[in-house]
Design an enzyme around this catalytic site. Sequence first.
Site, PDB file in Angstrom:
ATOM      1  N   ARG A 175       0.848  -1.170   0.226  1.00 60.79           N
ATOM      2  CA  ARG A 175       0.099   0.071   0.077  1.00 60.79           C
ATOM      3  C   ARG A 175       0.846   1.289   0.057  1.00 60.79           C
ATOM      4  O   ARG A 175       0.284   2.268  -0.404  1.00 60.79           O
ATOM      5  CB  ARG A 175      -0.982   0.183   1.218  1.00 60.79           C
ATOM      6  CG  ARG A 175      -2.035  -0.991   1.292  1.00 60.79           C
ATOM      7  CD  ARG A 175      -2.405  -1.093   2.874  1.00 60.79           C
ATOM      8  NE  ARG A 175      -2.943   0.410   3.044  1.00 60.79           N
ATOM      9  CZ  ARG A 175      -4.104   0.651   2.975  1.00 60.79           C
ATOM     10  NH1 ARG A 175      -4.985  -0.138   2.198  1.00 60.79           N
ATOM     11  NH2 ARG A 175      -4.634   1.821   3.377  1.00 60.79           N
ATOM     12  N   ARG A 179       9.332   6.287  -3.553  1.00 63.15           N
ATOM     13  CA  ARG A 179       9.423   7.131  -4.628  1.00 63.15           C
ATOM     14  C   ARG A 179      10.612   7.798  -4.763  1.00 63.15           C
ATOM     15  O   ARG A 179      11.359   8.243  -3.539  1.00 63.15           O
ATOM     16  CB  ARG A 179       8.490   8.519  -4.581  1.00 63.15           C
ATOM     17  CG  ARG A 179       7.012   7.896  -4.654  1.00 63.15           C
ATOM     18  CD  ARG A 179       6.037   8.936  -5.086  1.00 63.15           C
ATOM     19  NE  ARG A 179       4.749   8.457  -4.877  1.00 63.15           N
ATOM     20  CZ  ARG A 179       3.922   8.936  -3.785  1.00 63.15           C
ATOM     21  NH1 ARG A 179       4.592   9.991  -3.250  1.00 63.15           N
ATOM     22  NH2 ARG A 179       2.596   8.684  -4.014  1.00 63.15           N
ATOM     23  N   ARG A 258      -8.182  -5.886  13.996  1.00 61.78           N
ATOM     24  CA  ARG A 258      -7.507  -5.078  15.025  1.00 61.78           C
ATOM     25  C   ARG A 258      -8.594  -4.072  15.150  1.00 61.78           C
ATOM     26  O   ARG A 258      -9.403  -4.013  14.333  1.00 61.78           O
ATOM     27  CB  ARG A 258      -6.345  -4.534  14.239  1.00 61.78           C
ATOM     28  CG  ARG A 258      -5.275  -5.158  14.132  1.00 61.78           C
ATOM     29  CD  ARG A 258      -4.535  -5.795  15.078  1.00 61.78           C
ATOM     30  NE  ARG A 258      -3.621  -4.715  15.971  1.00 61.78           N
ATOM     31  CZ  ARG A 258      -3.402  -4.857  17.264  1.00 61.78           C
ATOM     32  NH1 ARG A 258      -3.518  -6.161  17.917  1.00 61.78           N
ATOM     33  NH2 ARG A 258      -2.382  -3.914  17.747  1.00 61.78           N
ATOM     34  N   ARG A 289      -0.629   7.341  15.706  1.00 65.06           N
ATOM     35  CA  ARG A 289      -0.601   8.712  14.899  1.00 65.06           C
ATOM     36  C   ARG A 289      -1.570   9.534  15.421  1.00 65.06           C
ATOM     37  O   ARG A 289      -2.358   9.056  16.222  1.00 65.06           O
ATOM     38  CB  ARG A 289      -1.026   8.357  13.459  1.00 65.06           C
ATOM     39  CG  ARG A 289      -2.149   7.659  13.304  1.00 65.06           C
ATOM     40  CD  ARG A 289      -2.571   7.332  11.573  1.00 65.06           C
ATOM     41  NE  ARG A 289      -3.483   6.385  11.348  1.00 65.06           N
ATOM     42  CZ  ARG A 289      -3.861   5.623  10.411  1.00 65.06           C
ATOM     43  NH1 ARG A 289      -3.018   6.006   9.319  1.00 65.06           N
ATOM     44  NH2 ARG A 289      -4.959   4.698  10.329  1.00 65.06           N
ATOM     45  N   GLU A 312      -4.399   8.128  18.030  1.00 68.05           N
ATOM     46  CA  GLU A 312      -5.003   6.617  17.535  1.00 68.05           C
ATOM     47  C   GLU A 312      -4.280   5.510  18.107  1.00 68.05           C
ATOM     48  O   GLU A 312      -3.152   5.366  18.061  1.00 68.05           O
ATOM     49  CB  GLU A 312      -5.032   6.570  16.075  1.00 68.05           C
ATOM     50  CG  GLU A 312      -5.650   5.122  15.494  1.00 68.05           C
ATOM     51  CD  GLU A 312      -5.552   5.244  13.935  1.00 68.05           C
ATOM     52  OE1 GLU A 312      -5.801   6.258  13.400  1.00 68.05           O
ATOM     53  OE2 GLU A 312      -5.203   4.166  13.432  1.00 68.05           O
ATOM     54  N   TYR A 360      -8.856  -6.112   3.481  1.00 60.96           N
ATOM     55  CA  TYR A 360      -8.600  -4.682   3.759  1.00 60.96           C
ATOM     56  C   TYR A 360      -8.941  -3.764   2.657  1.00 60.96           C
ATOM     57  O   TYR A 360      -8.208  -3.418   1.945  1.00 60.96           O
ATOM     58  CB  TYR A 360      -6.997  -4.511   3.971  1.00 60.96           C
ATOM     59  CG  TYR A 360      -6.319  -3.533   4.640  1.00 60.96           C
ATOM     60  CD1 TYR A 360      -6.983  -2.389   4.871  1.00 60.96           C
ATOM     61  CD2 TYR A 360      -4.852  -3.557   5.117  1.00 60.96           C
ATOM     62  CE1 TYR A 360      -6.193  -1.280   5.555  1.00 60.96           C
ATOM     63  CE2 TYR A 360      -4.168  -2.545   5.671  1.00 60.96           C
ATOM     64  CZ  TYR A 360      -4.976  -1.397   5.735  1.00 60.96           C
ATOM     65  OH  TYR A 360      -4.221  -0.465   6.507  1.00 60.96           O
ATOM     66  N   ASP A 362     -10.276  -0.238   1.000  1.00 67.23           N
ATOM     67  CA  ASP A 362     -10.464   1.221   1.239  1.00 67.23           C
ATOM     68  C   ASP A 362     -11.906   1.423   0.658  1.00 67.23           C
ATOM     69  O   ASP A 362     -12.594   0.815   0.085  1.00 67.23           O
ATOM     70  CB  ASP A 362      -9.626   1.948   0.273  1.00 67.23           C
ATOM     71  CG  ASP A 362      -8.141   1.551   0.633  1.00 67.23           C
ATOM     72  OD1 ASP A 362      -7.955   1.643   1.896  1.00 67.23           O
ATOM     73  OD2 ASP A 362      -7.075   1.938  -0.106  1.00 67.23           O
TER      74      ASP A 362
HETATM   75  N1  UDP Z   1       3.235   1.677   7.956  1.00 64.54           N
HETATM   76  C1  UDP Z   1       4.552   1.827   8.465  1.00 64.54           C
HETATM   77  N2  UDP Z   1       4.899   3.022   8.970  1.00 64.54           N
HETATM   78  C2  UDP Z   1       4.039   4.240   8.619  1.00 64.54           C
HETATM   79  C3  UDP Z   1       2.862   3.913   7.945  1.00 64.54           C
HETATM   80  C4  UDP Z   1       2.656   2.820   7.503  1.00 64.54           C
HETATM   81  O1  UDP Z   1       5.063   0.842   8.807  1.00 64.54           O
HETATM   82  O2  UDP Z   1       4.654   5.375   9.029  1.00 64.54           O
HETATM   83  C5  UDP Z   1       2.916   0.234   7.390  1.00 64.54           C
HETATM   84  C6  UDP Z   1       2.143  -0.384   8.426  1.00 64.54           C
HETATM   85  O3  UDP Z   1       2.200  -1.824   8.541  1.00 64.54           O
HETATM   86  C7  UDP Z   1       0.622   0.005   7.961  1.00 64.54           C
HETATM   87  C8  UDP Z   1       0.619  -0.068   6.530  1.00 64.54           C
HETATM   88  O4  UDP Z   1       2.086   0.368   6.229  1.00 64.54           O
HETATM   89  O5  UDP Z   1      -0.059  -0.914   8.692  1.00 64.54           O
HETATM   90  C9  UDP Z   1      -0.193   0.375   5.841  1.00 64.54           C
HETATM   91  O6  UDP Z   1      -0.411   1.949   6.225  1.00 64.54           O
HETATM   92  P1  UDP Z   1      -1.573   2.933   5.745  1.00 64.54           P
HETATM   93  O7  UDP Z   1      -0.999   4.321   6.187  1.00 64.54           O
HETATM   94  O8  UDP Z   1      -1.779   2.949   4.283  1.00 64.54           O
HETATM   95  O9  UDP Z   1      -2.911   2.396   6.760  1.00 64.54           O
HETATM   96  P2  UDP Z   1      -4.369   2.866   7.135  1.00 64.54           P
HETATM   97  O10 UDP Z   1      -4.377   4.322   7.334  1.00 64.54           O
HETATM   98  O11 UDP Z   1      -5.109   2.017   6.338  1.00 64.54           O
HETATM   99  O12 UDP Z   1      -4.097   2.644   8.678  1.00 64.54           O
END
Ligand code: UDP
Length: 387
Positions: A175, A179, A258, A289, A312, A360, A362
């Site tokens: 996901r 870059r 989760r 976060r 969160e 999972y 979106d």
């Molecule tokens: N992830 C990470 N560090 C970050 C952000 C994401 O390791 O700073 C990993 C983590 O395993 C997470 C996955 O990438 O579950 C997907 O992140 P995303 O932000 O897409 O998840 P969502 O917003 O759906 O919780």
Amino acid sequence: MTRADMLIVGSGFFGMTVAERMAELGLHVVVIDRRDHIGGNAFSEPDAETGIEVHRYGAHLFHTSNGAVWEYANRFTTFTPYVHHVYTKHRGEVYPLPINLGTINQFFRSALGPEQARQLIAEQASELNSEDAADLEQKAISLIGRPLYEAFIRDYTAKQWQTDPRELSADVITRLPVRYTYDNRYFNDRFEGLPTDGYTAWIERMADHPRIEVRLSTDFLDEGHDLSKSATVGRLPVVYTGPLDRYFDDVEGPLSWRTLDFEREVLPVGDFQGTSVMNYADPDVPYTRIHEFRHFHPERAYPADRTVIMREYSRFAQRDDEPYYPVNTAADRERLLRYRELARSERDVFFGGRLGTYQYLDMHMAIASAMSMVQNRLPEALSLGGV
Ligand code: UDP
């Protein structure tokens, strides 16, 4: 009960898309939701004290590359030009995500160009071949190398999933792109934005149809009302978007999910963190976060002296918790196969959405998958009678 040709269980994006499409085809659709509001986890509301729109179940960012989904969404709402950016804190410094040339140069204290950065990361990632990467850890190391993995992914993932990254599917990490430019847009999609009047207004407009009736605070799995599982299955087509395992009363054992806990706080400052989402990569901070909702709508007139933040936290869901993310370990995948088998033999019940398929998804994927169910699988249900 008013006439119903079809029952939809759950008023999130999957359920509401099916409801709206089927109502347009002429069916009378009843949508039930066990919560006292519509919209599933996309539900948003103005914070009582500040009026700032808060996404009660965590920040929801709409993005898609699917032209049909974008066109469909735009029938019910306009979108702001919001573009999502995420930053992450690691050992007292803030870095841009997803990992890009800015992150790489800041982390290695370097000034590499794209090709040099590519070479450096390729060397660091050379211990693993991306094609062979079977799990999240191997996939991440093969994409970004061990030092960046350990700084930005390993401990965040440990907090988010509390599951050995070698047990997690490689898809979770794909996901997040890497870059070799300074582009730090979080999403790669062609279309992106936030609903101008909020998520709840969008979903209410989907429900605003003469052939759709929504009944809230009505739990399909509770007996004792006329829209319960035993009162409806086999009598009319049912689209079920609740947790797949709960539908079958966990007969094959529970699938692991989760859940999230949110700590909402109004702070007496106009701006707390200068951006909408700050990730916390290190294990010494218990939350994953912080969302600061005012930044999702810079175009709105929000108070200049107060802001709403939400920390969160992620943990394993217990029986009565809201499921958010399928953990999807090897053991879960085995159980899932057995639940899918059961689901196939459940007559005239159609399983969909993140919870109903244990995927999972979106928001845009839930909408796309609902549109495809309406096109491909539900016509057969139309031949059934109603109640
Ligand atoms: N992830 C990470 N560090 C970050 C952000 C994401 O390791 O700073 C990993 C983590 O395993 C997470 C996955 O990438 O579950 C997907 O992140 P995303 O932000 O897409 O998840 P969502 O917003 O759906 O919780």
